[in-house]
Design a protein around this motif. Structure first.
Motif, PDB file in Angstrom:
ATOM      1  N   GLU A   1      -1.670   0.528 -19.283  1.00  0.00           N
ATOM      2  CA  GLU A   1      -1.029  -0.205 -20.461  1.00  0.00           C
ATOM      3  C   GLU A   1      -0.789  -1.705 -20.198  1.00  0.00           C
TER       4      GLU A   1
ATOM      5  N   GLU B   1      -1.042   8.036 -25.510  1.00  0.00           N
ATOM      6  CA  GLU B   1      -0.208   7.404 -24.353  1.00  0.00           C
ATOM      7  C   GLU B   1      -0.991   7.705 -22.992  1.00  0.00           C
ATOM      8  N   THR B   2      -0.836   6.565 -22.140  1.00  0.00           N
ATOM      9  CA  THR B   2      -1.559   6.584 -20.692  1.00  0.00           C
ATOM     10  C   THR B   2      -0.649   6.164 -19.728  1.00  0.00           C
ATOM     11  N   THR B   3      -0.977   5.624 -18.595  1.00  0.00           N
ATOM     12  CA  THR B   3      -0.386   5.283 -17.567  1.00  0.00           C
ATOM     13  C   THR B   3       0.223   3.790 -17.972  1.00  0.00           C
ATOM     14  N   ASP B   4       1.413   3.685 -17.218  1.00  0.00           N
ATOM     15  CA  ASP B   4       2.076   2.070 -17.199  1.00  0.00           C
ATOM     16  C   ASP B   4       1.083   1.185 -16.740  1.00  0.00           C
ATOM     17  N   GLU B   5       0.257   1.387 -15.647  1.00  0.00           N
ATOM     18  CA  GLU B   5      -0.637   0.616 -15.102  1.00  0.00           C
ATOM     19  C   GLU B   5      -1.960   0.260 -16.105  1.00  0.00           C
TER      20      GLU B   5
ATOM     21  N   ALA C   1      -8.657   6.946 -15.974  1.00  0.00           N
ATOM     22  CA  ALA C   1      -7.313   7.070 -16.705  1.00  0.00           C
ATOM     23  C   ALA C   1      -7.090   8.276 -17.584  1.00  0.00           C
ATOM     24  N   SER C   2      -6.050   8.788 -17.359  1.00  0.00           N
ATOM     25  CA  SER C   2      -5.693   9.830 -18.237  1.00  0.00           C
ATOM     26  C   SER C   2      -4.978   9.442 -19.653  1.00  0.00           C
TER      27      SER C   2
ATOM     28  N   VAL D   1      -7.720   0.937 -12.371  1.00  0.00           N
ATOM     29  CA  VAL D   1      -6.891   1.883 -13.271  1.00  0.00           C
ATOM     30  C   VAL D   1      -7.765   3.081 -14.080  1.00  0.00           C
TER      31      VAL D   1
ATOM     32  N   THR E   1      -9.907  12.155 -20.561  1.00  0.00           N
ATOM     33  CA  THR E   1      -9.807  11.308 -19.171  1.00  0.00           C
ATOM     34  C   THR E   1     -10.934  10.274 -19.790  1.00  0.00           C
TER      35      THR E   1
END
Length: 174
Positions: free
Chosen positions: A95, A89-93, A66-67, A63, A147
């Motif tokens: 998180e 906030e970030t990606t579900d993956e 990550a952004s 992951v 990032t």
């Protein structure tokens, strides 16, 4: 109190420099200097358990990078000294991975994770409103996305950084 051990994420050099520029401009306005390396903490402990570090080394590489999107400001603390941070906030993956890592840490907060980037550490409570106002004025509109290019385990007592995922280049120390 000694600094805790952390599993954390480092920003790209460009993003880190932009945050450091905000720190510098805040200091020029008379606010307390911010010396910390900009980072996003996943979990921390006085003494991180090996199984937590091992799980991070397994869960984070897929992951990272990550952004993160800046979605607001938050104040942590209820006493005289408080911390101002940008809520992210970030990606579900990521998180999901961060929550799994946090849940394994017996000194952590269970499967909770509030992704944030500290921009004002241990500030006197009475300057918080003025600090947030200045932060808003000094933060350019384009500084809304970050990032994370590296995940690492930081052991401050020994000044030891173990890269778990991503690039070895990034910030100066922690």
């Amino acid at each position: 109190m000694a600094s805790p051990e952390n599993i954390l994420l480092h920003l790209s050099q460009d993003d880190e420099q932009q945050v450091r520029d905000v720190f510098k401009r805040l200091e020029e306005r008379g606010f307390p200097a911010q010396q910390q390396t900009p980072h996003i903490t996943i979990t921390f402990s006085p003494n991180m358990h090996d199984d937590v570090v091992q799980s991070a080394a397994e869960l984070l590489p897929p992951v990272i990078p990550a952004s993160f999107q800046r979605v607001g400001s938050v104040v942590f603390g209820t006493k005289r000294k408080q911390t101002v941070a940008w809520l992210l906030e970030t990606t579900d993956e990521l998180e999901i991975a961060a929550r799994q890592i946090s849940a394994l840490n017996p000194d952590g907060r269970g499967p909770r994770w509030i992704p944030h980037l500290t921009v004002g550490l241990r500030l006197p409570r009475e300057i918080i409103p003025e600090y947030i106002r200045a932060l808003d004025e000094l933060t350019s509109a384009h500084l809304r996305e970050f990032t994370a290019v590296r995940a690492a385990f930081w052991r401050p007592r020994d000044r030891e950084l173990t890269v778990l995922a991503g690039t070895k280049e990034s910030s100066n120390s922690r």
